[in-house]
Design a protein around this motif. Structure first.
Motif, mmCIF file in Angstrom:
data_model
loop_
_atom_site.group_PDB
_atom_site.id
_atom_site.type_symbol
_atom_site.label_atom_id
_atom_site.label_comp_id
_atom_site.label_asym_id
_atom_site.label_seq_id
_atom_site.Cartn_x
_atom_site.Cartn_y
_atom_site.Cartn_z
ATOM 1 N N ALA A 249 0.830 -1.209 0.000
ATOM 2 C CA ALA A 249 0.000 0.000 0.000
ATOM 3 C C ALA A 249 0.860 1.252 0.000
ATOM 4 O O ALA A 249 1.994 1.259 0.495
ATOM 5 N N GLY A 250 0.304 2.308 -0.571
ATOM 6 C CA GLY A 250 0.949 3.610 -0.549
ATOM 7 C C GLY A 250 -0.082 4.697 -0.331
ATOM 8 O O GLY A 250 -1.194 4.624 -0.860
ATOM 9 N N ALA A 251 0.254 5.704 0.466
ATOM 10 C CA ALA A 251 -0.672 6.803 0.746
ATOM 11 C C ALA A 251 0.088 8.120 0.738
ATOM 12 O O ALA A 251 1.280 8.183 1.083
ATOM 13 N N PHE A 252 -0.614 9.187 0.337
ATOM 14 C CA PHE A 252 -0.020 10.525 0.323
ATOM 15 C C PHE A 252 -1.030 11.523 0.877
ATOM 16 O O PHE A 252 -2.231 11.436 0.586
ATOM 17 N N ASN A 253 -0.536 12.455 1.675
ATOM 18 C CA ASN A 253 -1.394 13.486 2.250
ATOM 19 C C ASN A 253 -0.720 14.843 2.114
ATOM 20 O O ASN A 253 0.484 14.975 2.367
ATOM 21 N N GLN A 254 -1.502 15.834 1.707
ATOM 22 C CA GLN A 254 -1.030 17.221 1.749
ATOM 23 C C GLN A 254 -2.000 18.022 2.590
ATOM 24 O O GLN A 254 -3.190 18.109 2.285
ATOM 25 N N ASN A 255 -1.479 18.593 3.663
ATOM 26 C CA ASN A 255 -2.282 19.390 4.592
ATOM 27 C C ASN A 255 -1.902 20.857 4.390
ATOM 28 O O ASN A 255 -0.816 21.293 4.763
ATOM 29 N N ASN A 256 -2.814 21.602 3.775
ATOM 30 C CA ASN A 256 -2.528 22.996 3.425
ATOM 31 C C ASN A 256 -2.812 23.929 4.599
ATOM 32 O O ASN A 256 -3.857 23.853 5.225
ATOM 33 N N ASN A 257 -1.870 24.814 4.869
ATOM 34 C CA ASN A 257 -2.011 25.806 5.936
ATOM 35 C C ASN A 257 -2.365 25.160 7.272
ATOM 36 O O ASN A 257 -3.268 25.610 7.982
ATOM 37 N N ALA A 258 -1.671 24.087 7.598
ATOM 38 C CA ALA A 258 -1.908 23.406 8.868
ATOM 39 C C ALA A 258 -1.454 24.284 10.025
ATOM 40 O O ALA A 258 -0.462 25.016 9.923
ATOM 41 N N VAL A 259 -2.172 24.225 11.126
ATOM 42 C CA VAL A 259 -1.863 25.081 12.277
ATOM 43 C C VAL A 259 -1.329 24.282 13.466
ATOM 44 O O VAL A 259 -1.069 24.853 14.518
ATOM 45 N N ARG A 260 -1.139 22.948 13.294
ATOM 46 C CA ARG A 260 -0.627 22.125 14.384
ATOM 47 C C ARG A 260 0.682 21.465 13.955
ATOM 48 O O ARG A 260 0.930 21.245 12.761
ATOM 49 N N THR A 261 1.504 21.114 14.924
ATOM 50 C CA THR A 261 2.859 20.630 14.634
ATOM 51 C C THR A 261 2.873 19.313 13.867
ATOM 52 O O THR A 261 3.837 19.012 13.163
ATOM 53 N N GLN A 262 1.825 18.496 13.993
ATOM 54 C CA GLN A 262 1.752 17.241 13.263
ATOM 55 C C GLN A 262 0.528 17.198 12.345
ATOM 56 O O GLN A 262 0.014 16.134 12.036
ATOM 57 N N GLY A 263 0.067 18.350 11.918
ATOM 58 C CA GLY A 263 -1.080 18.401 11.030
ATOM 59 C C GLY A 263 -2.380 18.260 11.789
ATOM 60 O O GLY A 263 -2.952 19.242 12.273
ATOM 61 N N GLN A 264 -2.867 17.012 11.912
ATOM 62 C CA GLN A 264 -4.097 16.749 12.664
ATOM 63 C C GLN A 264 -3.843 16.568 14.155
ATOM 64 O O GLN A 264 -4.787 16.404 14.936
#
Length: 405
Positions: A249-264
């Motif tokens: 398996a492969g996964a990719f995530n782009q979190n735009n303008n994230a406000v936390r140190t680890q995204g979510q």
């Protein structure tokens, strides 16, 4: 907290009432007496006589005792209920319209850090629409399709918890729209595709939002067909696969303008950052043997943020990479031995702020009723290596009991 306690007591009373209902269907003069239509199958649940709705209920408790020894510090003894979850799922009007709710009541589930913090009990709250036999749409709060070990429930692990890299890099839960295309087959090549468009701030976000969104995509490949009883979503080869089964398996995530140190996850940054995460996974099971290999990576331009009111204070996105490898064998007696190794390296841009890490773990488990009732013992030894070449060694021994329905 009083409101949370009242909710637990109410739901517990509902479970007890359902357990006391008759196992066989029977007629009733009171058409509104839904307890008369209790159904006993693989789950504890209630189905209306006219089949217009269904409620299934599950409860799980994960209790642990841990002895922790950190180099140059006093030993620590911990006893805690690590997870206490209440799960409900079913459908309304038509089985195509489904839902899932999961509540967490332990301190770490609610992320309570101080006496005055609010309880954060909602884990999952999502509506499903089964558009076709292969396509499912979901709307609400749920786990993002990131690395495979994060998708595996914490109740279905062969160690007492996930790896240090899952703790550092995983995507966790988020709110938004989810789409899944399932093309599963038993004994031939098949695949699953999953995508998500979410807010990017994580579960139960109530603070100020921004204009950024999080985009996630994942592909799962099964060269020899899917695992028995959805075995790619639980660790250990409890089904003792008769032929080798492999998932890549492969996964990719782009979190735009994230406000936390680890995204979510993580604390608030002083300034928003866009970050990209990559996950590569493989799982192999055959005749009691199970092996997993995972790679995780997070990247972000200018990961360090500075407090505009005090330039000596900084918060940063953890950018870097990690690798996990684990191997296990389940004996015919349902005892299991497992070994795991994890390594984690911070990127050069933050090497003076974050340590590299290595972790080795051994586990012995006894599966009484698969992952529903099991006893686990684990020993883990880890090291942190800082930029000045100083090292800190840590080890812990843990006993954990998992029980659930």
């Amino acid at each position: 907290m009083r409101n949370n306690l009242a909710l637990v007591l109410l739901l517990f009373s509902f479970v007890v009432a359902a357990q006391e209902a008759p196992l066989a269907l029977k007629s009733s003069k009171n058409k509104n007496d839904i307890s008369s239509y209790y159904t006993s199958g693989k789950k504890l649940g209630i189905t209306a006589k006219d089949s217009l709705f269904q409620v299934n209920i599950g409860v799980r408790i994960q209790s642990r005792f841990t002895y922790i020894n950190v180099e140059n510090e006093d030993p620590i003894v911990e006893g805690e209920v690590r997870r206490l979850r209440l799960k409900m799922d079913g459908f309304v009007y038509n089985p195509k319209f489904g839902y899932r709710v999961q509540l967490g009541f332990s301190a770490k589930d609610m992320a309570i850090l101080g006496v005055d913090d609010n309880g954060n009990i909602l884990m999952d709250g999502v509506f499903y629409y089964k558009a076709t036999n292969k396509v499912t749409l979901a709307f609400g709060q749920a786990t993002l399709p990131g690395n495979n070990q994060r998708i595996v429930s914490s109740s279905a692990l062969e160690f007492t918890d996930r790896t240090i890299n899952n703790s550092r890099f995983n995507l966790d839960r988020d709110f938004g729209l989810f789409v899944e295309y399932s093309n599963e087959k038993e004994n031939q090549f098949c695949y699953n595709l999953v995508g998500a468009l979410t807010t990017g701030e994580g579960r139960n976000w109530t603070k100020k939002s921004n204009d950024g969104v999080s985009l996630t995509g994942k592909v799962e490949l099964y060269p020899f067909g899917v695992f028995v009883k959805d075995g790619s979503h639980f660790e250990a080869d409890l089904m003792r696969e008769k032929t080798p089964k492999l998932m890549v398996a492969g996964a990719f995530n782009q979190n735009n303008n994230a406000v936390r140190t680890q995204g979510q996850l993580g604390s608030l940054l002083y300034e928003a950052r866009t970050m990209q995460s990559l996950f590569l996974d493989s799982m192999l099971k055959y005749n009691g043997w199970a092996a997993e290999l995972s790679y995780m990576n997070r990247n972000s331009d200018k990961p360090i943020t500075v407090n505009p009111k005090d330039i000596t204070q900084t918060r940063f996105v953890y950018v870097g990479e990690g690798v996990d490898a684990q191997l296990s064998y389940v004996f015919q007696s349902n005892y299991q031995v497992a070994a795991r190794y994890s390594t984690q390296k911070a990127a050069k841009s933050i090497e003076n702020l974050a340590a590299d890490a290595n972790d080795m773990s051994l586990s012995v488990s006894k599966y009484v009723l698969s992952h529903k009732l099991k006893f686990q013992m684990e020993y883990s030894y880890g090291t942190l290596k800082f930029a000045d070449d100083l090292e800190q060694k840590t080890w812990y021994a843990r006993l954990q009991v998992e029980i659930g329905i």
